[in-house]
Design a protein around this motif. Structure first.
Motif, PDB file in Angstrom:
ATOM      1  N   GLY A   1       0.777  -1.213  -0.150  1.00  0.00           N
ATOM      2  CA  GLY A   1       0.135  -0.074   0.101  1.00  0.00           C
ATOM      3  C   GLY A   1       1.084   1.156   0.106  1.00  0.00           C
ATOM      4  N   GLY A   2       2.192   1.197  -0.003  1.00  0.00           N
ATOM      5  CA  GLY A   2       2.926   2.279  -0.048  1.00  0.00           C
ATOM      6  C   GLY A   2       2.995   3.179  -1.153  1.00  0.00           C
ATOM      7  N   VAL A   3       2.705   2.751  -2.382  1.00  0.00           N
ATOM      8  CA  VAL A   3       2.818   3.211  -3.671  1.00  0.00           C
ATOM      9  C   VAL A   3       1.305   3.138  -4.353  1.00  0.00           C
ATOM     10  CG1 VAL A   3       5.351   3.275  -3.578  1.00  0.00           C
ATOM     11  CG2 VAL A   3       3.949   1.493  -4.844  1.00  0.00           C
ATOM     12  N   GLY A   4       1.296   4.017  -5.298  1.00  0.00           N
ATOM     13  CA  GLY A   4       0.122   3.522  -6.549  1.00  0.00           C
ATOM     14  C   GLY A   4      -1.369   3.617  -5.799  1.00  0.00           C
ATOM     15  N   LEU A   5      -1.463   4.239  -4.860  1.00  0.00           N
ATOM     16  CA  LEU A   5      -2.842   4.188  -4.241  1.00  0.00           C
ATOM     17  C   LEU A   5      -3.390   5.508  -3.847  1.00  0.00           C
ATOM     18  CD1 LEU A   5      -2.897   0.989  -2.073  1.00  0.00           C
ATOM     19  CD2 LEU A   5      -3.587   1.014  -4.432  1.00  0.00           C
ATOM     20  N   ASN A   6      -4.796   5.760  -4.252  1.00  0.00           N
ATOM     21  CA  ASN A   6      -5.327   7.046  -3.736  1.00  0.00           C
ATOM     22  C   ASN A   6      -6.454   6.524  -2.644  1.00  0.00           C
ATOM     23  OD1 ASN A   6      -3.853   9.078  -5.044  1.00  0.00           O
ATOM     24  ND2 ASN A   6      -4.814   8.573  -6.763  1.00  0.00           N
ATOM     25  N   LEU A   7      -6.230   6.734  -1.561  1.00  0.00           N
ATOM     26  CA  LEU A   7      -7.385   6.314  -0.443  1.00  0.00           C
ATOM     27  C   LEU A   7      -7.860   7.456   0.329  1.00  0.00           C
ATOM     28  CD1 LEU A   7      -5.472   3.353   0.612  1.00  0.00           C
ATOM     29  CD2 LEU A   7      -7.329   3.318  -0.931  1.00  0.00           C
ATOM     30  N   THR A   8      -8.477   8.582  -0.391  1.00  0.00           N
ATOM     31  CA  THR A   8      -8.524   9.548   0.182  1.00  0.00           C
ATOM     32  C   THR A   8     -10.280   9.701   0.922  1.00  0.00           C
ATOM     33  OG1 THR A   8      -9.447  10.533  -2.082  1.00  0.00           O
ATOM     34  CG2 THR A   8      -7.198  11.215  -0.966  1.00  0.00           C
ATOM     35  N   ALA A   9     -10.832   8.611   0.786  1.00  0.00           N
ATOM     36  CA  ALA A   9     -12.023   8.349   1.341  1.00  0.00           C
ATOM     37  C   ALA A   9     -11.938   8.092   2.830  1.00  0.00           C
ATOM     38  CB  ALA A   9     -12.860   7.462   0.757  1.00  0.00           C
ATOM     39  N   ALA A  10     -10.854   7.707   3.421  1.00  0.00           N
ATOM     40  CA  ALA A  10     -10.774   7.481   4.680  1.00  0.00           C
ATOM     41  C   ALA A  10     -10.123   8.602   5.519  1.00  0.00           C
ATOM     42  CB  ALA A  10      -9.416   6.387   4.932  1.00  0.00           C
ATOM     43  N   GLU A  11     -10.829   8.606   6.756  1.00  0.00           N
ATOM     44  CA  GLU A  11     -10.422   9.713   7.922  1.00  0.00           C
ATOM     45  C   GLU A  11      -9.252   9.378   8.767  1.00  0.00           C
ATOM     46  OE1 GLU A  11     -13.913  11.934   9.152  1.00  0.00           O
ATOM     47  OE2 GLU A  11     -15.003  10.508   7.706  1.00  0.00           O
ATOM     48  N   TYR A  12      -9.257   7.759   8.966  1.00  0.00           N
ATOM     49  CA  TYR A  12      -8.487   7.447  10.141  1.00  0.00           C
ATOM     50  C   TYR A  12      -7.484   6.331   9.429  1.00  0.00           C
ATOM     51  CZ  TYR A  12     -11.317   9.627  13.610  1.00  0.00           C
ATOM     52  OH  TYR A  12     -11.886  10.531  14.310  1.00  0.00           O
ATOM     53  N   VAL A  13      -6.132   6.382   9.737  1.00  0.00           N
ATOM     54  CA  VAL A  13      -5.173   5.374   9.411  1.00  0.00           C
ATOM     55  C   VAL A  13      -4.871   4.882  10.513  1.00  0.00           C
ATOM     56  CG1 VAL A  13      -3.044   4.967   8.412  1.00  0.00           C
ATOM     57  CG2 VAL A  13      -4.611   6.660   7.444  1.00  0.00           C
ATOM     58  N   PHE A  14      -4.639   3.194  10.654  1.00  0.00           N
ATOM     59  CA  PHE A  14      -4.036   2.652  11.983  1.00  0.00           C
ATOM     60  C   PHE A  14      -2.802   2.054  11.315  1.00  0.00           C
ATOM     61  CE2 PHE A  14      -8.428   3.353  13.230  1.00  0.00           C
ATOM     62  CZ  PHE A  14      -8.660   3.669  14.526  1.00  0.00           C
ATOM     63  N   LEU A  15      -1.755   2.117  12.185  1.00  0.00           N
ATOM     64  CA  LEU A  15      -0.543   1.466  11.807  1.00  0.00           C
ATOM     65  C   LEU A  15      -0.311   0.454  12.947  1.00  0.00           C
ATOM     66  CD1 LEU A  15       1.993   4.397  10.846  1.00  0.00           C
ATOM     67  CD2 LEU A  15       0.756   2.667   9.331  1.00  0.00           C
ATOM     68  N   LEU A  16      -0.404  -0.978  12.589  1.00  0.00           N
ATOM     69  CA  LEU A  16      -0.434  -1.988  13.504  1.00  0.00           C
ATOM     70  C   LEU A  16       0.797  -2.434  14.129  1.00  0.00           C
ATOM     71  CD1 LEU A  16      -3.226  -4.646  12.666  1.00  0.00           C
ATOM     72  CD2 LEU A  16      -2.997  -3.157  14.528  1.00  0.00           C
ATOM     73  N   ASP A  17       1.783  -2.062  13.593  1.00  0.00           N
ATOM     74  CA  ASP A  17       3.124  -2.562  13.863  1.00  0.00           C
ATOM     75  C   ASP A  17       3.950  -1.230  13.127  1.00  0.00           C
ATOM     76  OD1 ASP A  17       3.633  -4.124  11.146  1.00  0.00           O
ATOM     77  OD2 ASP A  17       1.802  -4.900  12.013  1.00  0.00           O
ATOM     78  N   PRO A  18       4.726  -0.489  13.902  1.00  0.00           N
ATOM     79  CA  PRO A  18       5.347   0.418  13.325  1.00  0.00           C
ATOM     80  C   PRO A  18       6.613   0.042  12.546  1.00  0.00           C
ATOM     81  CG  PRO A  18       4.763   1.145  15.535  1.00  0.00           C
ATOM     82  CD  PRO A  18       4.259  -0.238  15.362  1.00  0.00           C
ATOM     83  N   TRP A  19       6.869   0.447  11.377  1.00  0.00           N
ATOM     84  CA  TRP A  19       8.117   0.068  10.732  1.00  0.00           C
ATOM     85  C   TRP A  19       9.356   0.645  11.211  1.00  0.00           C
ATOM     86  CZ3 TRP A  19       8.788  -3.818   7.299  1.00  0.00           C
ATOM     87  CH2 TRP A  19       9.661  -3.944   6.231  1.00  0.00           C
ATOM     88  N   TRP A  20      10.609  -0.036  10.833  1.00  0.00           N
ATOM     89  CA  TRP A  20      11.735   0.625  11.168  1.00  0.00           C
ATOM     90  C   TRP A  20      12.066   1.965  10.593  1.00  0.00           C
ATOM     91  CZ3 TRP A  20      15.880   1.422   7.994  1.00  0.00           C
ATOM     92  CH2 TRP A  20      15.741   0.638   7.002  1.00  0.00           C
ATOM     93  N   ASN A  21      11.768   2.068   9.513  1.00  0.00           N
ATOM     94  CA  ASN A  21      12.034   3.118   8.627  1.00  0.00           C
ATOM     95  C   ASN A  21      10.807   4.051   8.394  1.00  0.00           C
ATOM     96  OD1 ASN A  21      12.434   5.083   6.616  1.00  0.00           O
ATOM     97  ND2 ASN A  21      13.442   3.510   5.089  1.00  0.00           N
ATOM     98  N   PRO A  22      10.717   5.276   9.115  1.00  0.00           N
ATOM     99  CA  PRO A  22       9.656   6.287   9.287  1.00  0.00           C
ATOM    100  C   PRO A  22       9.128   6.374   7.985  1.00  0.00           C
ATOM    101  CG  PRO A  22      11.263   6.700  10.940  1.00  0.00           C
ATOM    102  CD  PRO A  22      12.057   5.892  10.073  1.00  0.00           C
ATOM    103  N   ALA A  23      10.154   6.519   6.918  1.00  0.00           N
ATOM    104  CA  ALA A  23       9.639   7.088   5.373  1.00  0.00           C
ATOM    105  C   ALA A  23       8.571   6.119   5.026  1.00  0.00           C
ATOM    106  CB  ALA A  23      10.937   7.218   4.811  1.00  0.00           C
ATOM    107  N   VAL A  24       8.762   4.931   4.903  1.00  0.00           N
ATOM    108  CA  VAL A  24       8.011   3.990   4.720  1.00  0.00           C
ATOM    109  C   VAL A  24       6.513   4.233   5.246  1.00  0.00           C
ATOM    110  CG1 VAL A  24       7.206   1.150   4.461  1.00  0.00           C
ATOM    111  CG2 VAL A  24       9.655   2.308   4.129  1.00  0.00           C
ATOM    112  N   GLU A  25       6.203   4.164   6.589  1.00  0.00           N
ATOM    113  CA  GLU A  25       5.053   4.574   7.235  1.00  0.00           C
ATOM    114  C   GLU A  25       4.635   5.890   6.662  1.00  0.00           C
ATOM    115  OE1 GLU A  25       5.817   5.081  11.441  1.00  0.00           O
ATOM    116  OE2 GLU A  25       6.124   2.904  11.659  1.00  0.00           O
ATOM    117  N   ALA A  26       5.545   6.803   6.472  1.00  0.00           N
ATOM    118  CA  ALA A  26       4.865   8.245   5.937  1.00  0.00           C
ATOM    119  C   ALA A  26       4.464   7.993   4.535  1.00  0.00           C
ATOM    120  CB  ALA A  26       5.954   9.131   5.998  1.00  0.00           C
TER     121      ALA A  26
END
Length: 345
Positions: A300-325
């Motif tokens: 889900g890190g590339v090529g998706l537009n998911l602007t209908a969502a209002e909330y994002v949950f990250l279940l397991d934080p990634w070691w690289n913050p750029a990937v999360e961003a």
């Protein structure tokens, strides 16, 4: 997007099954669109075309200089070259070398200078500063605040959860086991020869903190502090008519979450690296009443537009913050009207 913003542009889609015929029509079009996979297959023909611009979107796809994707990109001919990326350096400095070998071949010298272990030396701080000064004129950096001023502000909240006794006991046993085994191995063979074992231990501990079922499928029905915290919040958002995305790097954890959602009678969509009908899944979430979307972090890190969502949950934080961003930015982007929060657990 071209039809929406620049309807006068003549756009050629070079990903179709009849692209051999389309190849002869390149000169009749303003823009040629293709994928990295198609580029690898068709580079024998595309390398003979001289473009005005060759533009790589999500340019981190060529971060590994030795891959056929990177080699194919370097064969393309163009008067101007652009590389667009939110993560030009994701893991190591050699990725930046690969991007600039496409942009300005030879500018950064030999690959070995940026890839310790290939016979070259590791760049010292003075050399790194010299590289940074040399590259600065070729990098145009714009933050989202500068180019998308109409975006609503987002709120970040970290949710902490205490492990239940059974899960805590499993985690502590695993931690003590790895601590003893790793310290013994370090004493025997040294830290350098133990690094992979350390990474494996960290991975297993992260899995144990998420759900015991990630370590042993037979424990899929065990309690999970993270899922126990997440489910009531998702139910509350659904009842309020909100939409939410749930990201995890572990597809097995998303599978366990699917079971919980099915039991609760909640509707959702799902996407990971194996999903073939990505566009249909995204469209259902974006355009229908489907309130939840479960997405693997890398897919889900590339090529998706998911602007209908209002909330994002990250279940397991990634070691690289750029990937999360990058994952969060699938939601917090142009077209978003009411993003409320993104929440790492």
């Amino acid at each position: 997007e071209a039809e929406r913003f620049t309807p006068d542009l003549r756009v050629l889609d070079l990903t179709r099954s009849d692209r051999r015929r389309a190849m002869s029509q390149i000169g009749e079009h303003d823009v040629v669109l293709t994928t990295y996979g198609t580029l690898r297959r068709d580079v024998g023909d595309l390398k003979d075309v001289v473009f005005d611009y060759v533009i790589l979107d999500e340019a981190q796809m060529i971060k590994n200089a030795r891959t056929s994707t990177a080699k194919s990109a370097r064969l393309l001919r163009g008067a101007h070259r652009l590389a667009l990326s939110g993560t030009p350096v994701e893991n190591r400095l050699s990725e930046l070398w690969s991007l600039f070998e496409f942009l300005n071949p030879g500018m950064l010298g030999a690959f070995s200078l940026f890839a310790p272990g290939t016979g070259g030396r590791t760049l010292d701080e003075e050399s790194l500063q010299l590289v940074a000064r040399g590259l600065r004129p070729f990098i145009l950096r714009r933050t989202k605040d500068q180019v998308a001023t109409e975006l609503p502000a987002r709120t970040e909240q970290t949710l902490y959860c205490d492990l239940e006794p059974a899960q805590r006991e499993l985690y502590d046993e695993l931690r003590d086991h790895y601590r003893a085994s790793l310290l013994g191995r370090i004493d025997d063979v040294g830290l350098n020869r133990t690094k992979m074992h350390v990474l494996e231990a960290l991975l297993r501990l992260r899995q144990a903190a998420c759900h015991p079922g990630l370590l042993d499928p037979a424990r899929a029905s065990d309690a999970s502090a993270k899922l126990d915290l997440l489910l009531p919040r998702l139910q509350e958002l659904v009842e309020d008519g909100r939409k939410a995305i749930v990201f995890s790097q572990f597809t097995s954890l998303l599978a366990l979450l699917q079971t919980r959602l099915d039991e609760a009678g909640l509707t959702y969509e799902y996407l990971d690296g194996q999903t073939r009908d990505r566009a249909a899944r995204v469209a259902r979430f974006q355009e229908t009443a489907c309130p939840l979307f479960l997405v693997s972090l890398k897919a889900g890190g590339v090529g998706l537009n998911l602007t209908a969502a209002e909330y994002v949950f990250l279940l397991d934080p990634w070691w690289n913050p750029a990937v999360e961003a990058q994952a969060v930015d699938r939601v917090h982007r142009i077209g978003q009207k009411s993003m409320a929060a993104w929440v790492p657990l």
